[in-house]
Enzyme design. Structure first.
Site, PDB file in Angstrom:
ATOM      1  N   GLU A  16      47.957  17.139  91.384  1.00  0.00           N
ATOM      2  CA  GLU A  16      48.148  18.232  90.928  1.00  0.00           C
ATOM      3  C   GLU A  16      48.029  19.627  91.867  1.00  0.00           C
ATOM      4  O   GLU A  16      47.580  20.707  91.258  1.00  0.00           O
ATOM      5  CB  GLU A  16      46.845  18.683  89.872  1.00  0.00           C
ATOM      6  CG  GLU A  16      47.011  17.451  88.811  1.00  0.00           C
ATOM      7  CD  GLU A  16      45.641  17.556  87.902  1.00  0.00           C
ATOM      8  OE1 GLU A  16      45.429  18.506  86.895  1.00  0.00           O
ATOM      9  OE2 GLU A  16      44.965  16.523  88.090  1.00  0.00           O
ATOM     10  N   SER A 184      45.852  16.014  84.146  1.00  0.00           N
ATOM     11  CA  SER A 184      47.153  16.534  84.111  1.00  0.00           C
ATOM     12  C   SER A 184      48.248  15.501  83.180  1.00  0.00           C
ATOM     13  O   SER A 184      49.277  15.563  83.310  1.00  0.00           O
ATOM     14  CB  SER A 184      47.994  17.282  85.053  1.00  0.00           C
ATOM     15  OG  SER A 184      47.408  18.466  85.506  1.00  0.00           O
ATOM     16  N   ALA A 215      42.539   3.964  71.052  1.00  0.00           N
ATOM     17  CA  ALA A 215      43.058   3.953  69.689  1.00  0.00           C
ATOM     18  C   ALA A 215      43.663   5.168  69.706  1.00  0.00           C
ATOM     19  O   ALA A 215      43.153   6.341  69.827  1.00  0.00           O
ATOM     20  CB  ALA A 215      41.985   3.560  68.740  1.00  0.00           C
ATOM     21  N   THR A 218      46.144   9.916  64.169  1.00  0.00           N
ATOM     22  CA  THR A 218      47.280  10.838  63.750  1.00  0.00           C
ATOM     23  C   THR A 218      46.037  12.261  63.504  1.00  0.00           C
ATOM     24  O   THR A 218      45.376  12.099  62.645  1.00  0.00           O
ATOM     25  CB  THR A 218      47.705  10.561  62.501  1.00  0.00           C
ATOM     26  OG1 THR A 218      48.361   9.361  62.470  1.00  0.00           O
ATOM     27  CG2 THR A 218      48.719  11.690  62.044  1.00  0.00           C
ATOM     28  N   SER A 319      47.351  29.803  81.240  1.00  0.00           N
ATOM     29  CA  SER A 319      46.549  28.505  80.952  1.00  0.00           C
ATOM     30  C   SER A 319      45.835  28.633  79.736  1.00  0.00           C
ATOM     31  O   SER A 319      45.182  29.897  79.436  1.00  0.00           O
ATOM     32  CB  SER A 319      45.753  28.145  82.232  1.00  0.00           C
ATOM     33  OG  SER A 319      46.631  27.732  83.047  1.00  0.00           O
TER      34      SER A 319
END
Length: 352
Positions: A16, A184, A215, A218, A319
């Site tokens: 990074e 990142s 896991a 959604t 950011s």
């Protein structure tokens, strides 16, 4: 009243490096906007670990591009003489060798105040396995996960398929494989099949000897900024949406691939719950100064699950962290000023 000399420390030995340079440019502008209080002394750490000060560091900030440093550095312990005159350090070193407690330990030995979390908060916040163990101990809800080591993957070819079967049985598909100590979204893979899981574990093991498998869920991805020391405050909530399969490195740093909604369109009770959990996570690993906490909001069930904490989040003018506080009414230059003041406060506190 004399100005405080702020040592702006950026670059570093991580993947990074380039993001750190951009963050340093924005912070330098923010400190210069407080020119009546602060004098900025930039220090650039090349990819080989060599510290560069004054004109060279400033040139890197202005160009936004790293210096080439292909040769090994024989002078790792020879710091620029200007480092001795720094009153307070502002490290903006994202990822390993900067966000993980290593530089924080060095600055602690220098006996100077510095922005951000100390050694423990930084190291636990960087290590995804240690972080999740701390969150579990604090009772913060999170997705199911398994910790895996490089030794488990490579020790016996006959064991590897059984390991993948165990992961699939406990977590199901899709699942996400991540190196424990990279930021990142570097080295992260989404797996839907046994073959993809094997390849992802092999890839992650090339980055780190410790790996975490999570896991899939959604959910909407939302983020909250935290600011302060012993009495931290949480910002408004922001939501990240993107056009890729998941929020990987390319999506994160390619213009137009991800969108930020500020504030996120959430029920008031959910937004409040996220803010409370963000502060709880901040305190669970003993953070100070700043952090950004990322969550999953499962809209179908109303669940809020913590994803991770970032103790030195990206700090460019665009950011998420500074944008969240700007939405809450704190402009960039004032945010930078507050962080310096929190560093001074923590340094002068008993048993800091």
């Amino acid at each position: 009243m004399s100005k405080l000399k702020v040592g702006l420390l950026f670059g570093g030995r991580s993947g990074e490096h380039e993001v750190s340079i951009i963050s340093a440019g924005a912070i330098s502008q923010g400190l210069n906007a407080n020119a009546e209080k602060y004098e900025v002394l930039p220090f650039y750490i090349q990819k080989n670990g060599q510290w560069m000060a004054s004109d060279i560091a400033q040139q890197v900030i202005e160009s936004g591009k790293p210096l080439e440093a292909n040769e090994p550095n024989p002078n790792l312990w020879q710091f620029p003489s200007a480092a001795a005159s720094v009153d307070v350090w502002f490290p903006i070193l994202h990822g390993p060798n900067g966000e993980d407690g290593t530089v924080q330990g060095l600055l602690q030995l220098m006996q100077k105040p510095y922005i951000g979390s100390g050694v423990m908060g930084s190291s636990v916040g960087m290590d995804k396995i240690g972080m999740k163990m701390a969150f579990a101990q604090a009772g913060i809800p999170q997705v199911k996960y398994m910790a895996v080591t490089r030794a488990q993957i490579y020790s016996d070819p006959c064991v590897f398929p059984k390991l993948c079967d165990q992961i699939a049985a406990e977590l199901g598909y899709p699942c996400f494989v991540k190196p424990a100590n990279l930021g990142s979204s570097v080295g992260i893979s989404k797996c839907r099949t046994h073959a993809e899981l094997e390849a992802a574990l092999d890839s992650a093991a090339s980055y780190d000897r410790r790996i975490i498998v999570e896991a899939g869920v959604t959910a909407r991805e939302v983020e909250c900024a935290v600011l302060g020391n012993d009495y931290p405050k949480a910002s408004v909530i922001g939501e990240i949406t993107f056009d890729s399969d998941f929020y990987d490195y390319e999506t994160k740093y390619t213009a137009g691939r991800a969108d930020l909604t500020l504030p996120a369109n959430l029920p008031d009770a959910v937004a409040q719950r996220i803010r409370e959990l963000a502060v709880q996570a901040f305190q669970a690993i003993d953070c100070s100064g700043l952090a950004r906490v990322d969550f999953f909001y499962v809209e179908s069930t109303g669940e809020v699950l913590i994803n991770e904490i970032n103790t030195l989040p990206g700090f460019t003018s665009t950011s998420m962290y500074p944008q969240l506080w700007r939405e809450a009414g704190i402009e960039f230059k004032d945010l930078v000023d507050q962080l310096v003041q929190f560093a001074l406060e923590r340094h002068t506190a008993p048993a800091n």
